[in-house]
Write an enzyme that holds these catalytic residues in place. Sequence first.
Site, PDB file in Angstrom:
ATOM      1  CB  ILE A 683      -0.949   0.035   1.212  1.00 18.69           C
ATOM      2  CG1 ILE A 683      -0.161  -0.057   2.528  1.00 18.69           C
ATOM      3  CG2 ILE A 683      -1.978  -1.061   1.115  1.00 18.69           C
ATOM      4  CD1 ILE A 683      -1.039   0.103   3.757  1.00 18.69           C
ATOM      5  N   GLY A 684       2.171   1.112   0.040  1.00 11.90           N
ATOM      6  CA  GLY A 684       3.036   2.288   0.022  1.00 11.90           C
ATOM      7  C   GLY A 684       4.493   1.899  -0.003  1.00 11.90           C
ATOM      8  N   GLY A 686       8.322   3.924   0.577  1.00 16.36           N
ATOM      9  CA  GLY A 686       8.994   5.161   0.955  1.00 16.36           C
ATOM     10  C   GLY A 686      10.483   4.984   1.037  1.00 16.36           C
ATOM     11  CB  ALA A 687      13.106   7.333   2.209  1.00 15.33           C
ATOM     12  CB  SER A 688      12.237   3.867   5.981  1.00 16.29           C
ATOM     13  OG  SER A 688      10.833   3.959   6.002  1.00 16.29           O
ATOM     14  N   GLY A 689      11.312   1.909   3.389  1.00 17.47           N
ATOM     15  CA  GLY A 689      10.911   0.559   3.056  1.00 17.47           C
ATOM     16  C   GLY A 689       9.514   0.498   2.476  1.00 17.47           C
ATOM     17  CE  LYS A 705       7.710   2.436   8.391  1.00 18.24           C
ATOM     18  NZ  LYS A 705       8.360   3.587   9.105  1.00 18.24           N
ATOM     19  CG  ASP A 814      10.045  13.716   8.449  1.00 20.76           C
ATOM     20  OD1 ASP A 814       9.907  14.807   7.866  1.00 20.76           O
ATOM     21  OD2 ASP A 814      10.080  12.630   7.856  1.00 20.76           O
TER      22      ASP A 814
END
Length: 990
Positions: A683-684, A686-689, A705, A814
């Site tokens: 479902i997504g 990003g920069a971390s995984g 995640k 953040d």
Amino acid sequence: MLLHVLCILFFLSHSFTLNQEGLILHRVKLGLTDPDRFLSNWNTQDENPCNWYGITCDPVTNTVNSVSLASINIAGPFPTQLCQLTNLSYLSLYNNSINSSLPLEISTCQNLHHLILAENYLEGLIPYTLSDIATLRYVDLSGNDFSGEIPKSFGNFPRLEVLSLVSNYLNGTIPSQLGGISTLKQLNLSFNSFSPGELLSQLTELTNLENLWCAGCNLVGQIPNSIGQLKNLKNFDVSVNNLHGPIPSSLTELTSIVQVELYNNSLTGELPSNFSNLKFLRRFDVSQNNLWGKIPVQLCDLPLESLNLYQNQFEGSLPDSIARSPNLYELKLFENRLTGELPKNLGEISPLQIIDVSRNNLSGKIPASLCANGTLSELLLIYNSFSGSIPREFGQCSSLTRVRLRNNLLSGKVPSGFWGLPHVYLFEIMENSFSGSISKSICKMTNLSVLLISKNKFTGSIPSEIGLLDKLVQFSCNDNLLSGSIPASLVNVSQLGRLDLHNNGLSGELPLGIRSWKKLNELNLMNNWFCGKIPEELGSLPVLNYLDLSNNQFVGNIPVELENLKLNKFNLSYNYLTGALPPFYAKELYRYSFLGNPGLCADLEGLCRDQGKRSDYTWLLRSIFILAGLVLIIGLAWFYVKYQNFEKVKRGMDKSMWTLTSFHKFGFSEEEILGSLDEDNVIGTGASGKVYKVVLGNGIAVAVKKLWGGMQKEGDSCGDVEMGGIRDDGFEAEVETLGKIRHKNIVKLWCCCTTKDSKFLIYEYMPNGSLGDLLHSTKASLLDWLTRYKIVVDAAEGLSYLHHDCVPPIVHRDVKSNNILLDEHFRARVADFGVAKVVDTASKESKSMSVIAGSPGYIAPEYGYTLRVNEKSDIYSFGVVILELVTGRLPVDPEFGEKDLVKWVCYTVDQKGVDHVLDPNLDPSFTEEICKVLSIGILCTSALPIKRPSMRRVVKMLQEVHAESKLKTAKDGKLTSHYREDSSDLGSTL
């Protein structure tokens, strides 16, 4: 305690081997924390302290005259014992964690020439006794937490040359006594919260002054005409204040001046005409004022390096002499009223890097010389009347990173080389009259993120080479004359978020494999000649919310998989679709999504031709059998894939030991989680995984995640993580933070799972995704004002808990709309603590950050001069989120020019009024309440950290807004409430 006593006994047993200065330095070491062991050689193994780290001795007397311990991460109170070093002349503790008040006894350092204590945590009043040190020449206390007034005694310094107090919490007014320091060469007072006051005429008596930096000092009134007396002044910075009136003509008498910074004030009038005396002027910035008139020719005759006149009301043409500036690298003139042409040889002899003349009335051809020196990185000419073609020379300008030529009168073919500039990440040439085809050399734009070529006259097909642009996020080429099919290679662009090809002549079937567009938010193919069936793969795109396939030639049934989408814009009208509507869409709400498809059948008026006249039972039975067969085949295939995945996971479980650490009670096992991590559930990314949605056997959904890379040392668990890989993936910070906190507005971390090869974090699932994705998509209409208000209060309460109720406090670092998640009832949770930091307010031993954490548009301005972590940076970021909710705008948007959302809001409110920033989708009956929340956002984004309220105060102010509105509504049915006296700090914000 015992260890401390043993250290003292060990020290005493060896002290007879050290001289007196060695004993003093040893006592200093015992009073400091030295985690990185820079002071490890301060011991008796070397009896001569002149050989110790950071110590320098006089070669004649062999006594210590310099202690330089900058940036070594030491912490503790200020070591007053250093003043016992009788010949100490230089002391630097720059960029550490010295965390006490500065004692009055500092005056005992009677031979000190340089005192450098910048970037620490020193607090309290600046000691008035500093001026008793008659030898002091250089004092730098910047970037601390000093408060109170500048001591009037500072006017007694007999030899002081440099005084820097930048970025503290000083108040009161700038004392006139500073004008008595006749030896002063640098006075740096920027970014303090002084009371409103004028630029003192006494300061103009400092005839030796070379640098006067008073940016962000709450200065009011006019720049005194006596400023011309400072003949030695080289740098004059009074930007970001409230100065008004004209720029004094005496400014042109500063014959030594190199840099003039007057931006972001309310100065008016014309620029002085006589700049011929300023032979050394290199940087001139008067942007963001209300200046008018023509740009002086004499100013452009100077050998300038940077000229910033943007956001004023200058008119006329740009003098040709600017092209003769041999050092000019920055020219920003956007948002003025300039006319005429750019100088034809601009850039020919200048190392031009940035030119931005957007939003003027400039015309003529674009000078081919702009990139003659091969240094041009930003070419911004939007919203003018430039004509002609793009110079062929631009095809060799490989230094370009941003190209914005939107909304001009440009025409002709785009040079082939211009299509292939390797470092460009934004390529915007839309709303012109360009012709020809898209060159295959576009494959060389390997850094391209945004490609905007809409509303031109491009012909031919989209080249297959576009599939090599793996960083492409937005591709808009609507309203052209393109033909052919969508290249199959485009499905390889996995980062694609928006694809807009409407109003062209494209044809053929949609390519296979579009399920790889996991980040696609908008797909607009309206008004083309696409044919074939609508791919059922569209239903697997997790964030797609805008789908328009109208006015094409699609045939066949509407895939039932489209029911998986949460669409705000949905249009399949005027195709050749047949069969029954999927049950979810067979509603009156979607009737206008299917018009002009006579073969569609549903109980919706106007959709089905000859509806009810005959029933084709044969067709229905055949369809049922075919569908049943397909379901059986798909079911068997699904079972086989799942079984293979389960076996793979099971084998993996046998090969490596998983460590499961729980933070809440739950009823599932790691096998159930790991067996569901396939690409269909992503479902997504990003920069971390990657993030997966996993529906458990009990029907509960969780978000998982899976972090990229960053191996963990063997034996580590979630509770006590030690990173063994090279890269910090945020796992440690996230676990350390979420594992120990409990709050209704903080996302719940169920557990974590680790092995040598992988790390997983299992959270509660938020069905409405992130606030940012929802707010800046076509689904924004779901967020009415009351929903937005509840979201902002929820998020504020979550951050307030982190700042005020956690011991020690936690700084998120953040905060942004994409890190605020929404449950099924639009209740908000703060998420993503991968860069969070604990702030130990008792010892203040937290380090400076080696890099800036945060996201563009949300980063507090003080990061420009300090990397210190504190709650005020979170408050600034949260203020940006408030502005997003109120305006509906992104924090950074090309339409803002060089501004971000904060600057755009402040500028627009000031120039046009508050109505021009409010989201037009919001109910106008809530305008007063919305304006109050906007005021809170502006207060949170104050340039000075001390002016930002605490998060506890923000929560209170937000709650008062709605409470007062409800009270007023109960009285007279109108939303006309005002802040009470305890909220008066917002009274004049708007």
